[in-house]
Design a protein around this motif. Structure first.
Motif, PDB file in Angstrom:
ATOM      1  N   GLU A  27      10.312   4.115  -1.313  1.00  0.00           N
ATOM      2  CA  GLU A  27      10.403   5.143  -2.348  1.00  0.00           C
ATOM      3  C   GLU A  27      11.256   4.662  -3.522  1.00  0.00           C
ATOM      4  O   GLU A  27      10.940   4.898  -4.689  1.00  0.00           O
ATOM      5  N   LYS A  39       0.830  -1.208   0.000  1.00  0.00           N
ATOM      6  CA  LYS A  39       0.000   0.000   0.000  1.00  0.00           C
ATOM      7  C   LYS A  39       0.869   1.265   0.000  1.00  0.00           C
ATOM      8  O   LYS A  39       0.593   2.221  -0.715  1.00  0.00           O
ATOM      9  N   THR A  40       1.945   1.241   0.808  1.00  0.00           N
ATOM     10  CA  THR A  40       2.840   2.406   0.857  1.00  0.00           C
ATOM     11  C   THR A  40       3.508   2.626  -0.498  1.00  0.00           C
ATOM     12  O   THR A  40       3.589   3.754  -0.993  1.00  0.00           O
ATOM     13  N   LYS A  82       0.920  11.746 -10.479  1.00  0.00           N
ATOM     14  CA  LYS A  82       0.141  13.002 -10.527  1.00  0.00           C
ATOM     15  C   LYS A  82       0.858  14.054 -11.362  1.00  0.00           C
ATOM     16  O   LYS A  82       0.242  14.942 -11.933  1.00  0.00           O
ATOM     17  N   THR A 136       1.340   6.503  -6.962  1.00  0.00           N
ATOM     18  CA  THR A 136       0.169   7.321  -7.305  1.00  0.00           C
ATOM     19  C   THR A 136       0.547   8.806  -7.262  1.00  0.00           C
ATOM     20  O   THR A 136       0.161   9.584  -8.134  1.00  0.00           O
ATOM     21  N   ASN A 137       1.345   9.186  -6.267  1.00  0.00           N
ATOM     22  CA  ASN A 137       1.808  10.574  -6.189  1.00  0.00           C
ATOM     23  C   ASN A 137       2.723  10.942  -7.347  1.00  0.00           C
ATOM     24  O   ASN A 137       2.607  12.010  -7.927  1.00  0.00           O
ATOM     25  N   PRO A 168      -3.415  -0.323  -9.656  1.00  0.00           N
ATOM     26  CA  PRO A 168      -3.407  -0.421  -8.193  1.00  0.00           C
ATOM     27  C   PRO A 168      -3.735  -1.821  -7.652  1.00  0.00           C
ATOM     28  O   PRO A 168      -3.009  -2.335  -6.789  1.00  0.00           O
ATOM     29  N   LEU A 218       2.374   1.706  -3.382  1.00  0.00           N
ATOM     30  CA  LEU A 218       1.320   2.164  -4.301  1.00  0.00           C
ATOM     31  C   LEU A 218       1.032   3.655  -4.100  1.00  0.00           C
ATOM     32  O   LEU A 218       0.894   4.398  -5.080  1.00  0.00           O
ATOM     33  N   ASP A 219       0.965   4.094  -2.857  1.00  0.00           N
ATOM     34  CA  ASP A 219       0.687   5.515  -2.592  1.00  0.00           C
ATOM     35  C   ASP A 219       1.779   6.406  -3.191  1.00  0.00           C
ATOM     36  O   ASP A 219       1.486   7.468  -3.742  1.00  0.00           O
ATOM     37  N   ILE A 220       3.028   5.971  -3.078  1.00  0.00           N
ATOM     38  CA  ILE A 220       4.124   6.795  -3.628  1.00  0.00           C
ATOM     39  C   ILE A 220       4.025   6.827  -5.166  1.00  0.00           C
ATOM     40  O   ILE A 220       4.186   7.883  -5.777  1.00  0.00           O
TER      41      ILE A 220
END
Ligand SMILES: C[S@@+](CC[C@H](N)C(=O)[O-])C[C@H]1O[C@@H](n2cnc3c(N)ncnc32)[C@H](O)[C@@H]1O
Length: 273
Positions: A110, A72-73, A83, A79-80, A150, A75-77
């Motif tokens: 990261e 999840k972590t 952007k 996704t950012n 995702p 994936l969040d990075i």
């Protein structure tokens, strides 16, 4: 079992051979070993139980470990990162950031996210480093697009929870293989057109002596009573190294190849059973 597929485009990805390889799994085996996991096309396609995976590429293995630990972590990075609109300048700045991690031996979430993002924006999805080990593939000039699906990333994280992951030379990794285990070898290929310098090294630095080392290991594991399957180009050297084992020759299209003439070819699947 949820459907998952490789999180990167990887040289030698087994997409087209997948069904053929899955069909050849032994009916029963104890542990599954994949010493050259790369993009993991077969691993994710078959999702074998009791899996042990390995690759010598530390950055790639960091991605597997980070996804196993906390998908999840990662994936969040990603996704950012997605952007921001990508152009050459953005690509080069992320590549520099990734290389700073490599130089400082920082293997974190990261670094894993950058690996996946860069793979989507690098020319031909290549992974290539210079003599200092720094990633040097140019930008592919394709601006948009997500770097991952995702649910695929989360599904991979789930599957990897029960997988053992290491970063060793293939021979060292295979010391743990026992009778009744199943090993799939997908080493860097023997080049289709063997050039004069092949005996010194190939572009992937997998030398002739490594292919010989691999063939010896294949034979030793066979003697030990393991099930062994291997894929490679259908070329004379491979036929010689594995003479006496079961061969199936198949036509494939290759995605990553600088020489257009080498984009269609024959590969072999070799088994000892
Ligand atoms: C052909 S790729 C594997 C492709 C993979 N099966 C897939 O589906 O994408 C070969 C892999 O072997 C790894 N490799 C090269 N030399 C190695 C060694 N001595 N020991 C272990 N892995 C090695 C490379 O990093 C690369 O990921």
């Amino acid at each position: 079992m949820s459907e998952i597929s490789p999180f990167v485009k990887w040289a030698g990805g087994k997409g087209q051979l997948l069904e053929e390889l899955i069909q050849r799994f032994p009916h029963e085996y104890n542990n599954y070993f994949e010493p050259f996991v790369g993009g993991g096309a077969l691993l994710f396609g078959a999702q074998p139980h009791n899996a042990f995976i390995n690759d010598i590429n530390q950055q790639l293995i960091n991605v597997y470990k980070q996804l196993q630990n906390d998908a999840k972590t990662v994936l969040d990075i990603i996704t950012n990162l997605d952007k921001e609109n990508c152009d050459k300048e953005v690509y080069l700045s992320k590549r520099t950031q990734f290389n700073e991690k490599i130089s400082n031996n920082i293997f974190d979430a990261e670094c894993a996210a950058l690996f996946i993002w860069i793979n989507k924006h690098a020319f031909n999805g290549l992974y290539r480093v210079n003599k200092q080990g720094l990633y040097n593939v140019p930008y592919n000039n394709k601006k948009g697009g997500r770097s991952c699906i995702p649910n695929n990333i989360l599904g991979i994280g789930e599957y990897l929870k029960n997988v053992s992951i290491s970063c060793l030379d293939f021979e060292e990794f295979c010391k743990n293989v026992q009778k009744g285990d199943f090993v799939y070898f997908d080493s860097p290929y023997v080049p289709v057109s063997t050039t004069a310098d092949f005996t010194s090294y190939t572009k992937e630095d997998f030398k002739l002596e490594d292919h010989q080392r691999l063939a010896n290991l294949f034979k030793n594991l066979d003697k030990k009573g393991a099930y062994v399957m291997l894929s490679n180009n259908d070329v004379e050297l491979v036929r010689d190294l594995y003479a006496g084992y079961s061969f199936t020759s198949l036509e494939v299209k290759r995605l990553i190849n600088r020489n257009a003439n080498d984009r269609v070819g024959k590969e072999v699947i070799i088994t000892n059973y």
